[in-house]
Design a protein around this motif. Sequence first.
Motif, mmCIF file in Angstrom:
data_model
loop_
_atom_site.group_PDB
_atom_site.id
_atom_site.type_symbol
_atom_site.label_atom_id
_atom_site.label_comp_id
_atom_site.label_asym_id
_atom_site.label_seq_id
_atom_site.Cartn_x
_atom_site.Cartn_y
_atom_site.Cartn_z
ATOM 1 N N THR A 10 -49.507 -18.575 16.647
ATOM 2 C CA THR A 10 -49.664 -18.552 18.099
ATOM 3 C C THR A 10 -48.783 -17.472 18.725
ATOM 4 O O THR A 10 -47.903 -16.911 18.091
ATOM 5 C CB THR A 10 -49.305 -19.919 18.709
ATOM 6 O OG1 THR A 10 -47.941 -20.236 18.391
ATOM 7 C CG2 THR A 10 -50.206 -21.008 18.153
ATOM 8 N N LYS A 11 -49.027 -17.182 19.970
ATOM 9 C CA LYS A 11 -48.300 -16.140 20.679
ATOM 10 C C LYS A 11 -46.881 -16.593 20.989
ATOM 11 O O LYS A 11 -46.625 -17.765 21.247
ATOM 12 C CB LYS A 11 -49.024 -15.786 21.983
ATOM 13 C CG LYS A 11 -50.410 -15.207 21.770
ATOM 14 C CD LYS A 11 -51.096 -14.943 23.087
ATOM 15 C CE LYS A 11 -52.506 -14.401 22.880
ATOM 16 N NZ LYS A 11 -53.215 -14.181 24.161
ATOM 17 N N LYS A 12 -45.962 -15.638 20.985
ATOM 18 C CA LYS A 12 -44.564 -15.894 21.294
ATOM 19 C C LYS A 12 -44.129 -15.012 22.466
ATOM 20 O O LYS A 12 -44.908 -14.213 22.987
ATOM 21 C CB LYS A 12 -43.695 -15.591 20.066
ATOM 22 C CG LYS A 12 -44.082 -16.357 18.815
ATOM 23 C CD LYS A 12 -43.851 -17.852 18.972
ATOM 24 C CE LYS A 12 -43.992 -18.575 17.636
ATOM 25 N NZ LYS A 12 -45.314 -18.428 17.014
ATOM 26 N N GLY A 13 -42.866 -15.168 22.859
ATOM 27 C CA GLY A 13 -42.323 -14.313 23.905
ATOM 28 C C GLY A 13 -42.138 -12.891 23.416
ATOM 29 O O GLY A 13 -42.215 -12.604 22.218
ATOM 30 N N ARG A 14 -41.864 -11.972 24.352
ATOM 31 C CA ARG A 14 -41.706 -10.571 24.010
ATOM 32 C C ARG A 14 -40.538 -9.987 24.781
ATOM 33 O O ARG A 14 -40.167 -10.475 25.847
ATOM 34 C CB ARG A 14 -42.989 -9.796 24.327
ATOM 35 C CG ARG A 14 -43.413 -9.928 25.761
ATOM 36 C CD ARG A 14 -44.825 -9.455 26.001
ATOM 37 N NE ARG A 14 -45.014 -8.074 25.635
ATOM 38 C CZ ARG A 14 -46.197 -7.458 25.671
ATOM 39 N NH1 ARG A 14 -47.273 -8.150 26.011
ATOM 40 N NH2 ARG A 14 -46.312 -6.194 25.352
ATOM 41 N N VAL A 15 -39.939 -8.929 24.226
ATOM 42 C CA VAL A 15 -38.807 -8.282 24.870
ATOM 43 C C VAL A 15 -39.306 -7.468 26.065
ATOM 44 O O VAL A 15 -40.279 -6.724 25.967
ATOM 45 C CB VAL A 15 -38.074 -7.363 23.874
ATOM 46 C CG1 VAL A 15 -36.948 -6.623 24.567
ATOM 47 C CG2 VAL A 15 -37.544 -8.178 22.701
ATOM 48 N N GLY A 16 -38.637 -7.621 27.197
ATOM 49 C CA GLY A 16 -39.003 -6.885 28.396
ATOM 50 C C GLY A 16 -38.976 -7.768 29.620
ATOM 51 O O GLY A 16 -38.640 -8.969 29.560
#
Length: 444
Positions: free
Chosen positions: A243-249
Amino acid sequence: MKKTAILKNSLLLNKRFLMVATLSLFSMLLLSTNTFAQNITVRGKVLKEDGQPVSRASIAVKGSGSGVASNDLGEFQISAASNATLVISALDFATQEVKVNNQTDITVRLVSTEKTLGEVIVTGYGITQRRKDITGSVVSVNEKTLDEVPAINIAMALQGRAAGVDIARTGVRPGSGAQIRIRGNRSLTGSNDPLLVVDGFPYFGSFNDLNVDDIANVDILKDASATAIYGSQGSNGVIIITTKKGRVGKPVVGYNVSMGWSEIMDEFPMFNGSEFYAFKSEARYGASSATAPAQFTQAELDGKAAGTNTDWQSTLYRKGFVQNHDLNLSGGTDQTQYGLGISYLSQEGIIPLVDFSRVSLRATIEQKIGKRVKIGLNTMNTLSYTNGDGVNPMFNTLSLSPLVNIYNADGSVNIQPMVGHQDVGVRLNPLTLTNEDAVLDRRR
């Protein structure tokens, strides 16, 4: 006199030394001020290898929490130090690091991970391997491929996109499940269903409980090598969902919506009024009772005289509206990434009172502790309703006589069109499918 001259010369040298030292210190301060001045504004574009723009790519300043996302044209603007390093990443592309070096205009071309043998494949409980190191048969379906055609569940999204994987729906009602076979059936008496693994944990729920918009990648292990990792549970193949996770930014908010409708391809071919009258006239020879199915009712005789030709199927079918809304938020720093998503799905059937609805809520957070430790939380919650499981009016509708009118002479609904027939109590007008409290069968 001589001592006085020496003293004056010494004072003059001291003044000159102080002046030179002051100017040197002032110059150093100016240089330091220029070195640690405000960040410069860096503009640029993120492109694919063929020159096409990459939208929603993440551009972050390495070692800080600042970051932006590229627009639909691949353009971005970010404030960074002149000696900073930018980290550019995007789904399906290899991450790149670019040094600013006082540049104010930067163009970055990302390399697709699909074209590299270094692609990472999830093969086990948190185990990842590069594609070139895998000897078994593996097929991967990424987020971009899943988003090409809107789908109700992951099984429908995988149809026709994975070689050696056969997917067939187990029903035509909204919310129906699917049967998945990887390289055919392996057992005559046992289960042939593959093992489903979501984020490293075996999943034994329904495909309808998984929101397609929450899925980043699907890896399918098709051969017997899957048993080396998952044991006998993987003997029918393994479907691994990440599944999708968080991302830097900086925080990025996304909203996706898809709408459509479903309708019948064609009606069942049935007798019209004249054909039905001729057929029943032949069948009534030898009938022993006035209420036998072969006998005409008074309403049918009146309909024959009036030239009635009722298409009962037209009163039953409708266009089923389908809509899916997905709202998500993601962002974070090098140390902490987070993601939040909520979605709503509604699917109406082509028969009244038959529908499926689902509300999904997903939240993820990951935190680095030092250089070697990472902790996180991943939660997925789904609430779904399936309405009308017990509603099956097809046989009733197809059994009604085309010689009987839908409405009475006063315009009211002809609730029992089979008056005078032995099935009068069980053959009702399809227009009666409007009372939810009377016929609704709801399953959560």
